[in-house]
Scaffold this active site. Structure first.
Site, PDB file in Angstrom:
ATOM      1  N   ILE A  12       0.842  -1.204   0.000  1.00  0.00           N
ATOM      2  CA  ILE A  12       0.000   0.000   0.000  1.00  0.00           C
ATOM      3  C   ILE A  12       0.874   1.250   0.000  1.00  0.00           C
ATOM      4  O   ILE A  12       0.571   2.238  -0.673  1.00  0.00           O
ATOM      5  CB  ILE A  12      -0.985  -0.028   1.192  1.00  0.00           C
ATOM      6  CG1 ILE A  12      -1.770  -1.355   1.182  1.00  0.00           C
ATOM      7  CG2 ILE A  12      -1.933   1.154   1.132  1.00  0.00           C
ATOM      8  CD1 ILE A  12      -2.644  -1.589   2.389  1.00  0.00           C
ATOM      9  N   ASN A  32      12.346  -0.901   6.406  1.00  0.00           N
ATOM     10  CA  ASN A  32      13.461  -1.799   6.766  1.00  0.00           C
ATOM     11  C   ASN A  32      13.678  -2.911   5.739  1.00  0.00           C
ATOM     12  O   ASN A  32      14.571  -3.733   5.897  1.00  0.00           O
ATOM     13  CB  ASN A  32      13.257  -2.396   8.166  1.00  0.00           C
ATOM     14  CG  ASN A  32      12.040  -3.306   8.235  1.00  0.00           C
ATOM     15  OD1 ASN A  32      11.367  -3.531   7.230  1.00  0.00           O
ATOM     16  ND2 ASN A  32      11.756  -3.819   9.427  1.00  0.00           N
ATOM     17  N   PHE A  73       2.601   3.368   7.278  1.00  0.00           N
ATOM     18  CA  PHE A  73       2.151   2.075   6.744  1.00  0.00           C
ATOM     19  C   PHE A  73       2.905   0.893   7.358  1.00  0.00           C
ATOM     20  O   PHE A  73       2.395  -0.224   7.364  1.00  0.00           O
ATOM     21  CB  PHE A  73       2.387   2.013   5.219  1.00  0.00           C
ATOM     22  CG  PHE A  73       1.616   3.019   4.432  1.00  0.00           C
ATOM     23  CD1 PHE A  73       0.346   2.723   3.962  1.00  0.00           C
ATOM     24  CD2 PHE A  73       2.139   4.269   4.165  1.00  0.00           C
ATOM     25  CE1 PHE A  73      -0.378   3.649   3.225  1.00  0.00           C
ATOM     26  CE2 PHE A  73       1.422   5.209   3.434  1.00  0.00           C
ATOM     27  CZ  PHE A  73       0.169   4.894   2.961  1.00  0.00           C
ATOM     28  N   ALA A  75       4.219  -2.043   9.135  1.00  0.00           N
ATOM     29  CA  ALA A  75       3.685  -2.861  10.227  1.00  0.00           C
ATOM     30  C   ALA A  75       3.642  -4.314   9.793  1.00  0.00           C
ATOM     31  O   ALA A  75       3.695  -4.617   8.603  1.00  0.00           O
ATOM     32  CB  ALA A  75       2.258  -2.422  10.571  1.00  0.00           C
ATOM     33  N   TYR A 141      -3.177  -8.788  15.776  1.00  0.00           N
ATOM     34  CA  TYR A 141      -2.931  -7.799  14.725  1.00  0.00           C
ATOM     35  C   TYR A 141      -3.868  -6.606  14.902  1.00  0.00           C
ATOM     36  O   TYR A 141      -3.442  -5.446  14.986  1.00  0.00           O
ATOM     37  CB  TYR A 141      -3.115  -8.450  13.344  1.00  0.00           C
ATOM     38  CG  TYR A 141      -3.311  -7.443  12.248  1.00  0.00           C
ATOM     39  CD1 TYR A 141      -2.334  -6.490  11.984  1.00  0.00           C
ATOM     40  CD2 TYR A 141      -4.485  -7.417  11.491  1.00  0.00           C
ATOM     41  CE1 TYR A 141      -2.528  -5.536  10.995  1.00  0.00           C
ATOM     42  CE2 TYR A 141      -4.671  -6.475  10.499  1.00  0.00           C
ATOM     43  CZ  TYR A 141      -3.700  -5.535  10.259  1.00  0.00           C
ATOM     44  OH  TYR A 141      -3.888  -4.586   9.285  1.00  0.00           O
ATOM     45  N   LYS A 145      -3.112  -2.561  16.209  1.00  0.00           N
ATOM     46  CA  LYS A 145      -3.499  -1.356  15.475  1.00  0.00           C
ATOM     47  C   LYS A 145      -4.380  -0.456  16.345  1.00  0.00           C
ATOM     48  O   LYS A 145      -4.251   0.762  16.333  1.00  0.00           O
ATOM     49  CB  LYS A 145      -4.233  -1.739  14.188  1.00  0.00           C
ATOM     50  CG  LYS A 145      -3.332  -2.380  13.139  1.00  0.00           C
ATOM     51  CD  LYS A 145      -2.488  -1.339  12.442  1.00  0.00           C
ATOM     52  CE  LYS A 145      -1.636  -1.907  11.341  1.00  0.00           C
ATOM     53  NZ  LYS A 145      -0.925  -0.888  10.569  1.00  0.00           N
ATOM     54  N   PHE A 169     -10.378  -1.878   4.725  1.00  0.00           N
ATOM     55  CA  PHE A 169     -10.946  -3.206   4.566  1.00  0.00           C
ATOM     56  C   PHE A 169      -9.926  -3.974   3.712  1.00  0.00           C
ATOM     57  O   PHE A 169      -8.738  -3.856   3.973  1.00  0.00           O
ATOM     58  CB  PHE A 169     -12.395  -3.108   4.064  1.00  0.00           C
ATOM     59  CG  PHE A 169     -13.301  -2.702   5.230  1.00  0.00           C
ATOM     60  CD1 PHE A 169     -13.140  -1.463   5.850  1.00  0.00           C
ATOM     61  CD2 PHE A 169     -14.238  -3.578   5.764  1.00  0.00           C
ATOM     62  CE1 PHE A 169     -13.898  -1.110   6.971  1.00  0.00           C
ATOM     63  CE2 PHE A 169     -15.010  -3.224   6.874  1.00  0.00           C
ATOM     64  CZ  PHE A 169     -14.832  -1.997   7.478  1.00  0.00           C
ATOM     65  N   LEU A 188      -5.915 -13.665  -0.194  1.00  0.00           N
ATOM     66  CA  LEU A 188      -6.748 -14.460  -1.089  1.00  0.00           C
ATOM     67  C   LEU A 188      -6.519 -14.150  -2.572  1.00  0.00           C
ATOM     68  O   LEU A 188      -6.267 -15.060  -3.367  1.00  0.00           O
ATOM     69  CB  LEU A 188      -8.230 -14.255  -0.720  1.00  0.00           C
ATOM     70  CG  LEU A 188      -9.210 -15.051  -1.569  1.00  0.00           C
ATOM     71  CD1 LEU A 188      -9.003 -16.547  -1.355  1.00  0.00           C
ATOM     72  CD2 LEU A 188     -10.651 -14.659  -1.244  1.00  0.00           C
ATOM     73  N   GLY A 278      -9.265 -16.571  14.154  1.00  0.00           N
ATOM     74  CA  GLY A 278      -9.254 -15.100  14.194  1.00  0.00           C
ATOM     75  C   GLY A 278     -10.021 -14.450  13.061  1.00  0.00           C
ATOM     76  O   GLY A 278     -10.140 -13.228  13.023  1.00  0.00           O
TER      77      GLY A 278
END
Ligand code: UDP
Length: 326
Positions: A12, A32, A73, A75, A141, A145, A169, A188, A278
């Site tokens: 992203i 990194n 961004f 993470a 996760y 956030k 989303f 997916l 999850g």
């Protein structure tokens, strides 16, 4: 504007950097390269190789860059691995985020656009999901956030940080230059397309006994360019608060496979596998607020277009950033 963009070698971040640069902004990318790719760093940006867990490095880079705003961004972003190693997620996403906020405070940088997630809501009581729903994450996760959202909100009091939380989303699609390449890939759409490319034999569908029409999980897929555009609107329009970013349309795992079959013309075999721990059954956004407040209008809301763009990128870059198509 001068934007300090963490994670600009990632999926992203790379597309957002591209769009910012196209619009004439200046971009410093801090990454990194643990999961990002050097080939995904736009050559027009200044690149700093650094890790947010390295407190000195982020302080020094922020001091030197003196940006107008930060887009954060960088993470770890996977539900499954976060269930297996929560502390790893909290150290990177939360401790790293604190270092970033401290660096902003000490350099007097106020504005931050933070990549948050619909996973902060957990299993929602209502669909489509608005920003005021309770946030009860079902995995580390999402929890990591949410923690950073709260930390940044408290930092508003302490040193004037002005956060915008963009709760994504399911990001998907590509530009001609930049697309999705994770190693290992767990998402997916790229997995489905790797079957169409003949790189994988079949897809595992994680559970077909959910309380949804075809029994598979429903997600709201949003084009990466539309996501990136929301960041630019948020930063240039001087906004505040939280915004959900999705298209308001839910597609099941089986529906995604069907669309990918149409787009690629390939038979995409799948097996039904156990549920992935999850995973909430259904996540669909209301993006009314983003539309009204940010003036955001998705350009590519159709799942078919999103999959077509992803397919085009994968065809041109069958090895992702590792291959000759780089
Ligand atoms: N999924 C699946 N098989 C896969 C990968 C994902 O059935 O190989 C399902 C997953 O359980 C979820 C949806 O597809 O319901 C989207 O998962 P993805 O990992 O792409 O994004 P997430 O929703 O976890 O952010």
């Amino acid at each position: 504007m001068k934007i300090f963009l963490t994670g600009g070698a990632g999926y992203i971040g790379s597309v957002t950097a591209q769009l910012l640069l196209d619009e004439g902004h200046e971009v410093v990318i801090f990454d990194n390269l643990e999961s990002g790719h050097r080939g995904a760093v736009d050559p027009r940006a200044k690149f700093v190789e650094g890790d947010l867990r390295d407190r000195e490095k982020i302080h020094e880079s922020m001091r030197e860059s003196r940006p107008d705003a930060v887009m954060h961004f960088a993470a770890y972003a996977l539900v499954g691995p976060s269930m297996e190693d929560p502390l790893l997620y909290f150290r990177n996403n939360v401790a790293g985020g604190i270092h970033l906020a401290e660096a902003m405070c000490s350099s007097g940088v106020k504005k931050i656009i933070f990549s948050s997630t619909c996973a902060t809501y957990g299993e929602p009581d209502e669909i489509p999901m608005t920003e005021d729903l309770p946030q009860h994450p079902t995995n580390p996760y999402g929890e990591s956030k949410l923690m950073l959202e709260r930390i940044l909100s408290w930092s508003e009091e302490r040193c004037g940080i002005e956060p915008v939380f963009l709760r994504y989303f399911n990001a998907a699609g590509a530009t001609e230059k930049y697309g999705e390449h994770h190693d290992p890939e767990t998402h997916l759409i790229p997995l489905v397309l790797s079957v169409a490319l003949g790189q994988k034999q079949k897809v595992d569908v994680f559970g077909d006994d959910y309380d949804t029409p075809d029994g598979t999980c429903i997600r709201d897929y949003i084009h990466i360019v539309d996501l990136a555009q929301a960041h630019i609107l948020a930063v240039t329009g001087n906004h505040a608060g939280a915004f959900n970013l999705g298209n308001g349309n839910g597609y099941s795992v089986k529906e995604v496979i069907d669309v990918a079959r149409e787009v690629t013309g390939c038979d995409i075999p799948f097996d039904v596998a156990p549920r992935r721990p999850g995973d909430p059954p259904r996540l669909v956004a209301s993006s009314e607020k983003a539309m009204h407040v940010l003036g955001w209008q998705p350009r590519y809301p159709e799942l078919r277009t999103i999959v077509e763009h992803a397919w085009k990128w994968h065809l041109a870059h069958p090895e992702g950033y590792d291959g000759a198509g780089k």
